[in-house]
Design an enzyme around this catalytic site. Sequence first.
Site, PDB file in Angstrom:
ATOM      1  CE1 TYR A  83     -11.875  -2.048  -9.955  1.00 19.39           C
ATOM      2  CE2 TYR A  83     -11.424  -0.230 -11.448  1.00 19.39           C
ATOM      3  CZ  TYR A  83     -11.215  -1.539 -11.066  1.00 19.39           C
ATOM      4  OH  TYR A  83     -10.357  -2.342 -11.764  1.00 19.39           O
ATOM      5  CB  VAL A  84      -8.864   1.911  -6.090  1.00 18.60           C
ATOM      6  CG1 VAL A  84      -7.407   2.315  -6.313  1.00 18.60           C
ATOM      7  CG2 VAL A  84      -9.573   2.920  -5.198  1.00 18.60           C
ATOM      8  N   GLY A  90      -3.691   0.060  -2.370  1.00 18.11           N
ATOM      9  CA  GLY A  90      -2.720   0.058  -1.285  1.00 18.11           C
ATOM     10  C   GLY A  90      -2.013   1.387  -1.088  1.00 18.11           C
ATOM     11  CD  GLN A  91      -0.116   3.755  -5.106  1.00 14.30           C
ATOM     12  OE1 GLN A  91       0.116   4.940  -5.335  1.00 14.30           O
ATOM     13  NE2 GLN A  91      -0.071   2.825  -6.041  1.00 14.30           N
ATOM     14  N   GLY A  92      -3.889   4.322  -0.386  1.00 15.78           N
ATOM     15  CA  GLY A  92      -4.780   5.229   0.332  1.00 15.78           C
ATOM     16  C   GLY A  92      -5.826   5.905  -0.532  1.00 15.78           C
ATOM     17  CB  ILE A  93      -6.550   5.857  -4.170  1.00 16.62           C
ATOM     18  CG1 ILE A  93      -5.178   6.456  -4.515  1.00 16.62           C
ATOM     19  CG2 ILE A  93      -7.631   6.371  -5.107  1.00 16.62           C
ATOM     20  CD1 ILE A  93      -4.616   6.016  -5.849  1.00 16.62           C
ATOM     21  N   GLY A  94      -8.554   4.556  -1.995  1.00 14.17           N
ATOM     22  CA  GLY A  94      -9.887   4.154  -1.547  1.00 14.17           C
ATOM     23  C   GLY A  94     -10.321   4.932  -0.324  1.00 14.17           C
ATOM     24  CB  SER A  95      -8.526   5.941   2.773  1.00 15.70           C
ATOM     25  OG  SER A  95      -8.372   4.657   3.323  1.00 15.70           O
ATOM     26  CE1 TYR A 128     -16.041   0.415   1.468  1.00 15.42           C
ATOM     27  CE2 TYR A 128     -17.035  -1.699   0.968  1.00 15.42           C
ATOM     28  CZ  TYR A 128     -16.509  -0.492   0.552  1.00 15.42           C
ATOM     29  OH  TYR A 128     -16.460  -0.208  -0.786  1.00 15.42           O
TER      30      TYR A 128
END
Length: 148
Positions: A83-84, A90-95, A128
């Site tokens: 979860y972000v 949209g800032q690459g944190i999930g990646s 994913y």
Amino acid sequence: MEISIRKVEVSDFNQINALFREFAEFENLSERMTNTVEQMMEEKEHFNCFVAETADGEIAGYVTYFFAYYTWVGKSLYMDDLYVRPDFRGQGIGSLLIHKIIAYAKATGCHRLRWQVSEWNQPAIGFYKKLGANISGVEQNCDLSFSF
């Protein structure tokens, strides 16, 4: 924005539990969120999590996981939640978080990383699939809940 990924600490439990509630709201399942900070403290030896933290100590997102053993492939890692927070998407944190959990699974000798995604969550499904994940749609959740 400077983000660091680190293991969760007990001092993070209040922030993390608030994010659990946020995530439950995002999933339109708030009524299913029963976990508390007190419960997390009692069960902390079972709680595994990496957090994405800003330079000023704010937790922007998290990934929770546990080890599992699947008869067909052996030792695996199950990613329970990724979860972000909306302000940080949209800032690459999930990646960063998913690559951390992938690296962790490999480093700990796992043969598989498994997780679920809601069929309505098309942005997550696209994310994913770009990673190369196989989204089968064959299995369905079976839950038995217990109250103590």
